[in-house]
Design an enzyme around this catalytic site. Structure first.
Site, PDB file in Angstrom:
ATOM      1  N   HIS A 156       0.564  17.263  33.465  1.00  0.00           N
ATOM      2  CA  HIS A 156       1.953  17.393  34.072  1.00  0.00           C
ATOM      3  C   HIS A 156       2.836  18.102  33.166  1.00  0.00           C
ATOM      4  O   HIS A 156       3.530  19.286  33.632  1.00  0.00           O
ATOM      5  CB  HIS A 156       2.356  15.868  34.126  1.00  0.00           C
ATOM      6  CG  HIS A 156       3.953  15.673  34.258  1.00  0.00           C
ATOM      7  ND1 HIS A 156       4.452  15.891  35.682  1.00  0.00           N
ATOM      8  CD2 HIS A 156       5.072  15.588  33.603  1.00  0.00           C
ATOM      9  CE1 HIS A 156       5.783  15.977  35.629  1.00  0.00           C
ATOM     10  NE2 HIS A 156       6.065  15.709  34.348  1.00  0.00           N
ATOM     11  N   HIS A 161       7.369  22.063  39.061  1.00  0.00           N
ATOM     12  CA  HIS A 161       6.106  21.321  38.713  1.00  0.00           C
ATOM     13  C   HIS A 161       5.713  20.736  39.844  1.00  0.00           C
ATOM     14  O   HIS A 161       4.271  20.991  40.304  1.00  0.00           O
ATOM     15  CB  HIS A 161       6.263  20.386  37.810  1.00  0.00           C
ATOM     16  CG  HIS A 161       5.157  19.385  37.812  1.00  0.00           C
ATOM     17  ND1 HIS A 161       5.354  18.198  38.590  1.00  0.00           N
ATOM     18  CD2 HIS A 161       4.099  19.136  37.048  1.00  0.00           C
ATOM     19  CE1 HIS A 161       4.424  17.554  38.556  1.00  0.00           C
ATOM     20  NE2 HIS A 161       3.581  17.942  37.598  1.00  0.00           N
ATOM     21  N   ASP A 213       6.393  18.600  28.627  1.00  0.00           N
ATOM     22  CA  ASP A 213       7.262  17.828  29.354  1.00  0.00           C
ATOM     23  C   ASP A 213       8.706  17.655  28.906  1.00  0.00           C
ATOM     24  O   ASP A 213       9.887  17.659  29.613  1.00  0.00           O
ATOM     25  CB  ASP A 213       6.721  16.500  29.726  1.00  0.00           C
ATOM     26  CG  ASP A 213       7.279  15.602  31.020  1.00  0.00           C
ATOM     27  OD1 ASP A 213       7.997  16.139  31.916  1.00  0.00           O
ATOM     28  OD2 ASP A 213       6.954  14.459  30.917  1.00  0.00           O
ATOM     29  N   HIS A 245      11.182  20.338  36.659  1.00  0.00           N
ATOM     30  CA  HIS A 245      10.386  19.322  37.389  1.00  0.00           C
ATOM     31  C   HIS A 245      10.035  19.740  39.023  1.00  0.00           C
ATOM     32  O   HIS A 245       8.896  19.411  39.565  1.00  0.00           O
ATOM     33  CB  HIS A 245      10.726  18.029  37.344  1.00  0.00           C
ATOM     34  CG  HIS A 245      10.298  17.462  35.969  1.00  0.00           C
ATOM     35  ND1 HIS A 245      11.161  17.585  34.721  1.00  0.00           N
ATOM     36  CD2 HIS A 245       9.551  16.508  35.707  1.00  0.00           C
ATOM     37  CE1 HIS A 245      10.428  17.125  33.921  1.00  0.00           C
ATOM     38  NE2 HIS A 245       9.528  16.454  34.126  1.00  0.00           N
TER      39      HIS A 245
END
Length: 364
Positions: A271, A257, A171, A254
């Site tokens: 995540h 993602h 992340d 992101h």
């Protein structure tokens, strides 16, 4: 538009700090909702409860339902109202923390964040990521302020599986590259303004810390100890990445993602593991220099972050599913619009396929 940087009111990190929780929150009220997982309650619930003994502060423990979704948020709002809670305390991983922040926002109470893992940069942010009941990304809930307090007990985080710390590195890996892209496109950040120099410096420090301390921290975690490298990576994953992404901006990683959440084979991933592949995809999308891509891929391979479809569980590549993910990533309201170049589902899909090929190349 102004340059803006935001952060939690107070950030505390150190070994054994959860035992001091009641002292930190005593001025926030006399009735606390503590949102925690069933497993977390068994492991550290007694420690938290003991912290409040003899303080005159009433605590209501509630077991998290498993998803940061409207259904769970509304259920917990009723718990807050019924128990007349003055403050919401989230103890656990990213989805618990995001849920606590959302509940506190709707119920107009302070929120205290106590991460038990360093797997995301959610703890410090003024954002809750809302999913459907089935775990598919739905929207970002942008909150008017960051948490009132973040308490990070590094001894508890160091006792968690090393994979969770590594996921947090995945992340955090996106932080600098997304901030760089947002600055280049002069897009607004999650803080509601343009990128500050301070945010860029924190984002770069986050990346440099990962490169210098990441492997050492993983090895220490696997050995069951909390070293200085572990402390630095906890700070990078939690604080540097949190401030860096929020005041530096989100872009391709992101959004990709979020697109991957529609692929069933990826649901078992954390995540940050999906974000790591999203980072590689973003670098391909913007045609980053070869040495930069090589450094990112090599780091991912060394710490155990996925760089191929197969590592994410996609054994048989279905281009139609990849296009579905790419289309979701390009959806209105997501952050691919912050890239300093024109994007389309076709370009994102091609970048994902190329990222997988690059990952396979470096793993040979």
């Amino acid at each position: 538009m102004a340059n803006i940087i935001i952060s939690p009111s107070r950030y505390v990190q150190g070994q054994g700090e959860l035992k001091n929780l009641s002292g930190y929150v005593s001025k926030m009220g006399k009735s606390m909702l503590i949102l925690i997982s069933e497993g977390g309650n068994k492991r550290i619930g007694p420690m938290v409860e003991e912290s409040f003994q003899g303080t005159g502060i009433a605590v209501t423990f509630d077991v998290f339902g498993g998803e940061c979704c409207e259904t769970e948020i509304n259920r917990l709002r009723e718990v807050v109202a019924k128990n007349k809670c003055d403050c919401v305390i989230g103890v656990g991983g990213g989805k618990i923390l995001d849920t606590a922040k959302a509940v506190a926002y709707y119920e107009k109470t302070p929120v205290v964040i106590c991460p038990t893992i360093a797997s995301t940069d959610a703890p410090c942010s003024a954002i809750s990521v809302i999913y459907t009941d089935d775990g598919v990304f739905e929207r970002y809930l942008f909150l008017p302020q960051n948490p009132n307090l973040v308490v990070v007990d590094s001894s508890i985080i160091a006792a968690a599986p090393a994979r969770l710390l590594v996921a947090g590195m995945g992340d955090a890996l996106a932080t600098y590259f997304e901030a760089r892209a947002t600055k280049a496109s002069r897009s607004d950040t999650c803080a509601g303004g343009k990128v500050t120099s301070a945010a860029m410096a924190l984002a770069r420090l986050c990346y440099d810390t990962l490169m210098s301390e990441g492997v050492k921290a993983k090895i220490a975690m696997e050995a069951g100890v909390c070293t200085e490298a572990v402390e630095k990576i906890i700070e990078a994953n939690t604080y540097l990445s949190g401030i860096g992404f929020e005041s530096g901006g989100l872009a391709g990683a992101h959004a990709i993602h979020n697109g991957l959440t529609c692929i069933k084979e990826c649901h078992h991933l954390y995540h940050g593991e999906k974000v790591a592949f999203g980072t590689l995809t973003q670098l391909v999308l913007e045609n980053a220099p070869e040495d930069e891509i090589e450094e990112v891929v090599s780091f991912c391979i060394e710490v155990g972050l996925p760089v191929t479809f197969a590592q994410m569980g996609i054994k048989k590549v279905d281009k139609s599913k990849l296009m579905e993910a790419a289309t979701l990533a390009c959806g209105e309201g997501d952050t691919l619009r912050n890239m300093p170049l024109e994007v389309s589902p076709e370009k994102v899909c091609a970048a994902m396929i190329a990222a997988d090929a690059i990952g396979r190349y470096f793993m040979e």
